[in-house]
Design an enzyme around this catalytic site. Structure first.
Site, PDB file in Angstrom:
ATOM      1  N   HIS A 150      26.302  13.052 -29.751  1.00 34.51           N
ATOM      2  CA  HIS A 150      25.676  13.671 -31.036  1.00 34.51           C
ATOM      3  C   HIS A 150      25.740  13.704 -32.466  1.00 34.51           C
ATOM      4  O   HIS A 150      26.651  14.053 -33.354  1.00 34.51           O
ATOM      5  CB  HIS A 150      24.609  14.883 -30.782  1.00 34.51           C
ATOM      6  CG  HIS A 150      24.243  15.096 -29.191  1.00 34.51           C
ATOM      7  ND1 HIS A 150      24.720  14.621 -28.226  1.00 34.51           N
ATOM      8  CD2 HIS A 150      22.642  15.045 -28.856  1.00 34.51           C
ATOM      9  CE1 HIS A 150      24.485  15.198 -27.077  1.00 34.51           C
ATOM     10  NE2 HIS A 150      22.855  14.537 -27.437  1.00 34.51           N
TER      11      HIS A 150
ATOM     12  N   ASP B 244      22.719   9.895 -30.584  1.00 29.14           N
ATOM     13  CA  ASP B 244      21.396  10.844 -29.953  1.00 29.14           C
ATOM     14  C   ASP B 244      21.145  12.022 -31.079  1.00 29.14           C
ATOM     15  O   ASP B 244      22.188  12.514 -31.693  1.00 29.14           O
ATOM     16  CB  ASP B 244      20.862  11.784 -29.026  1.00 29.14           C
ATOM     17  CG  ASP B 244      21.692  11.070 -27.394  1.00 29.14           C
ATOM     18  OD1 ASP B 244      20.924   9.871 -27.442  1.00 29.14           O
ATOM     19  OD2 ASP B 244      21.063  11.885 -26.226  1.00 29.14           O
TER      20      ASP B 244
END
Length: 206
Positions: A168, A22
């Site tokens: 992430h 992400d």
């Protein structure tokens, strides 16, 4: 319009797993994650944040050119249930346009910022043709820098055929996530998994 369903895994997918990231792209960390996947011949899905794409289009292009998938993660990373339905649609469409400019194709999947959804957002996503993607290893909380061993320990129980795993690679120091993926990618390959994009896992690849 029927609301989109939230997808965490795909049943009966065979020995396939989708690793996702992400808040992409990031000029420091994204190339390092790409190197890990290139080293092992594996693919991933990168959920791109529109504002970051606008800043670093060359890194988004590198992701695409190396055979990975760019997914939609909104334009500005708001809490989507706190904005209007029209604003939700604009967030997705404006981010989508940036992805199309890089890849030449509309993305298939959307991951909501903070994994926050409401009924309006699920309808908007369906209207725009998106599958809504969450993931299984949410207790890993890699964004919080909980330690490499924590990330691995909370991810391994989520590993099974058809898993979608969430990490992430932007938004701060991602050294622990990078270290964890440097261990996890070859580990999964040794277990006989093939690491694919979310679209491939869902059978959406064109």
């Amino acid at each position: 319009m029927k609301a989109a369903e939230i997808i965490n895994e795909v049943q009966s997918a065979g020995r396939l797993i989708a690793i996702t990231f992400d808040d992409v792209p990031d000029p420091e960390w994204t190339p390092q994650f790409l190197d890990v996947f290139k080293q092992h011949g594996a693919k991933a899905t990168f959920y791109t944040l529109g504002t970051n794409m606008a800043k670093y289009p060359e890194i988004a292009r590198q992701i695409h050119e190396e055979g990975h998938e760019l997914g939609n993660h909104s334009l500005t990373h708001p809490h989507m249930p706190e904005i209007s339905k029209d604003e939700q649609r604009a967030e997705l469409q404006q981010a989508e346009q940036l992805i199309v400019e890089v890849t030449g194709r509309k993305p298939n999947t959307f991951r909501p910022p903070y994994l926050d959804v409401n009924d309006d957002l699920l309808v908007v996503a369906a209207e725009l043709g998106y599958k809504v993607i969450h993931g299984l290893n949410l207790r890993a909380n890699d964004w919080a820098m909980p330690g490499t061993e924590h990330i691995l320990a909370e991810t391994r129980p989520s590993i099974r055929d058809g898993s979608i795993l969430l990490f992430h690679d932007a938004g701060g120091d991602r050294s622990q996530s990078l270290e964890a993926l440097s261990v996890l990618v070859p580990e999964l390959l040794e277990q006989g998994y093939r690491l694919v994009t979310v679209s491939e896992l869902l059978g959406l690849d064109r």
